[in-house]
Design a protein around this motif. Structure first.
Motif, short mmCIF file in Angstrom:
data_model
loop_
_atom_site.label_atom_id
_atom_site.label_comp_id
_atom_site.label_asym_id
_atom_site.label_seq_id
_atom_site.Cartn_x
_atom_site.Cartn_y
_atom_site.Cartn_z
N ALA A 70 46.15 64.69 -14.36
CA ALA A 70 46.20 63.39 -15.06
C ALA A 70 46.62 63.56 -16.52
O ALA A 70 47.12 62.62 -17.15
CB ALA A 70 44.84 62.70 -14.98
N GLN A 127 40.55 75.63 -21.00
CA GLN A 127 40.11 75.68 -19.59
C GLN A 127 40.16 77.11 -19.07
O GLN A 127 39.26 77.56 -18.39
CB GLN A 127 41.03 74.77 -18.76
N ASN A 150 55.85 64.70 -20.74
CA ASN A 150 56.46 66.03 -20.61
C ASN A 150 57.81 65.87 -19.94
O ASN A 150 58.28 64.74 -19.74
CB ASN A 150 55.52 67.01 -19.88
N ALA A 196 41.74 62.71 -12.44
CA ALA A 196 42.26 63.52 -11.33
C ALA A 196 42.99 64.75 -11.85
O ALA A 196 43.39 64.80 -13.02
CB ALA A 196 43.20 62.66 -10.49
N LYS A 216 44.40 65.52 -18.87
CA LYS A 216 43.20 65.70 -19.69
C LYS A 216 43.34 66.91 -20.63
O LYS A 216 43.06 66.83 -21.82
CB LYS A 216 41.96 65.88 -18.79
N SER A 217 43.78 68.04 -20.04
CA SER A 217 43.92 69.26 -20.87
C SER A 217 45.01 69.06 -21.92
O SER A 217 44.88 69.52 -23.05
CB SER A 217 44.29 70.46 -19.99
N1 LIG Z 1 53.13 73.92 -20.20
C1 LIG Z 1 53.46 72.99 -19.32
N2 LIG Z 1 54.75 72.82 -18.95
C2 LIG Z 1 55.10 71.88 -18.06
N3 LIG Z 1 54.23 71.06 -17.46
C3 LIG Z 1 52.95 71.19 -17.79
C4 LIG Z 1 52.49 72.16 -18.73
N4 LIG Z 1 51.14 72.04 -18.84
C5 LIG Z 1 50.79 71.05 -18.01
N5 LIG Z 1 51.87 70.53 -17.38
C6 LIG Z 1 51.87 69.44 -16.43
O1 LIG Z 1 51.34 68.28 -17.06
C7 LIG Z 1 50.52 67.55 -16.17
C8 LIG Z 1 49.14 67.38 -16.78
O2 LIG Z 1 48.51 68.65 -16.86
P1 LIG Z 1 47.07 68.82 -17.46
O3 LIG Z 1 46.72 70.26 -17.37
O4 LIG Z 1 47.01 68.17 -18.79
O5 LIG Z 1 46.20 67.96 -16.43
P2 LIG Z 1 44.63 67.90 -16.21
O6 LIG Z 1 44.26 66.46 -16.10
O7 LIG Z 1 43.93 68.69 -17.26
O8 LIG Z 1 44.50 68.62 -14.80
P3 LIG Z 1 43.32 69.51 -14.16
O9 LIG Z 1 42.17 68.57 -13.91
O10 LIG Z 1 43.93 70.00 -12.89
O11 LIG Z 1 43.00 70.60 -15.11
C9 LIG Z 1 50.53 68.33 -14.85
O12 LIG Z 1 51.45 67.71 -13.99
C10 LIG Z 1 50.97 69.70 -15.24
O13 LIG Z 1 51.67 70.31 -14.19
#
Ligand SMILES: Nc1ncnc2c1ncn2[C@@H]1O[C@H](COP(=O)(O)OP(=O)(O)OP(=O)(O)O)[C@@H](O)[C@H]1O
Length: 216
Positions: free
Chosen positions: A41, A86, A14, A38, A43-44
Motif C-alpha cells: 500500500a 522494516q 513510483n 495491505a 506504508k514503508s
Molecule cells: N525501491 C523501490 N523501487 C521500486 N518500487 C518500490 C521500491 N520500494 C517499494 N516499491 C514498491 O512500492 C510499493 C509500496 O511499497 P511499500 O514497501 O511502501 O509498501 P508497504 O505498504 O510498506 O508494504 P508491506 O506491508 O508489504 O511492507 C510496492 O508496490 C513496492 O513494490
C-alpha cells in the motif's frame, strides 16, 4: 496543537503506481499514531519520506512546523528522528551488539566509558543484556530488531518512526517492546500489520488504502 510531524497534501508516485495522493497527517507532541494497510500500500515508503530518505514527493512535509523539501533542509532535524527500518539486515555498522548500540553516542562525541555505561543500561532496559558481546550477524532476525531499537533509543530522538517493530519477535519480546514504547513519551509513527500490537500502543490508527490515509 503543537505538531512534531505534519503532512499536507502529500502525494507520491513510483515508476509503476501512484501510492498516495493528497495525504494530510498531524502527529502531535508525544502522540502515538499507527498506520496499517495491505502489503504494497505504501506504508514503508511513507515512513521513509518522513525519515528524510526520499524527497521525490509532492506536497509538504513539516517537522516541528518547519517545511522540509530536501536533504539539506532535513539535516537540521536528522538527530531528532529515530527510524527503525522494516528490514534491519543492512542496518548495523559494528560487529558486536555493545559496539553497535554505543556507536551513535560515540559518533556524537560521547566519551567511550559514558557511552558504554549508557549502552549497558539500554540493553538491560530492553532485556537483551545476554546479547552484549554477540556478533550481530549471528543473531536471529528478532534479536537484531531489538538491538537496532536499542541503538535508536539510546540517542533519545524526539520522534520515533518504527516500521514493523515486532516483526519476527516472539510474544515475550513483543510484550517487552509494548511496555517500553508505552513508557516512552515521544511522538511516534508505528507501521504494523499486527492490530493486536497496535491496539495496545497507539490510540490513533490510520489505514493506508486506495491512495488515502483514513482514520479508523
Ligand atoms: N525501491 C523501490 N523501487 C521500486 N518500487 C518500490 C521500491 N520500494 C517499494 N516499491 C514498491 O512500492 C510499493 C509500496 O511499497 P511499500 O514497501 O511502501 O509498501 P508497504 O505498504 O510498506 O508494504 P508491506 O506491508 O508489504 O511492507 C510496492 O508496490 C513496492 O513494490
Amino acid at each position: 496543537m503543537s505538531c512534531s510531524i505534519t503532512l499536507k497534501k502529500l502525494s507520491y508516485k513510483n515508476e509503476a503506481n501512484e501510492l498516495f495522493k493528497n495525504i494530510d497527517l498531524n502527529v502531535g507532541h508525544e502522540e502515538k499514531v499507527a498506520i496499517i494497510g495491505a502489503n504494497g500500500a505504501g506504508k514503508s515508503t511513507l515512513l521513509k519520506i518522513i525519515a528524510g530518505l526520499n524527497f521525490c514527493f509532492e506536497g509538504e512535509l513539516q517537522l516541528f512546523h518547519n517545511p522540509i523539501k530536501n536533504k539539506k533542509e532535513y539535516e537540521k532535524f536528522r538527530s531528532d528522528v529515530g527510524y527503525l527500518p522494516q528490514d534491519v539486515n543492512d542496518y548495523f555498522l559494528c560487529p558486536t551488539v555493545i559496539e553497535d548500540v554505543m556507536f551513535n553516542l560515540r559518533a556524537k562525541g560521547e566519551a567511550k566509558e559514558e557511552a558504554y555505561h549508557k549502552a549497558i543500561l539500554m540493553l538491560e532496559e530492553l532485556g537483551i543484556s545476554h546479547l552484549k558481546d554477540r556478533i550481530i550477524y549471528e543473531l536471529s532476525g528478532g534479536e537484531q530488531k531489538i538491538v537496532a531499537l536499542a541503538g535508536i533509543l539510546i540517542t533519545k530522538p524526539k520522534i520515533l518512526l518504527l516500521d514493523e517493530p515486532t516483526n519476527a519477535l516472539d510474544t515475550q519480546a513483543e510484550n517487552r517492546i509494548i511496555e517500553i514504547l508505552n513508557s516512552i513519551k515521544k511522538s511516534m509513527i508505528i507501521v504494523s500489520h499486527h492490530k493486536s500490537f497496535i491496539d495496545k500502543l497507539a490510540p490513533t490508527i490510520y489505514n493506508l488504502s486506495c491512495n488515502e490515509l483514513e482514520l479508523i
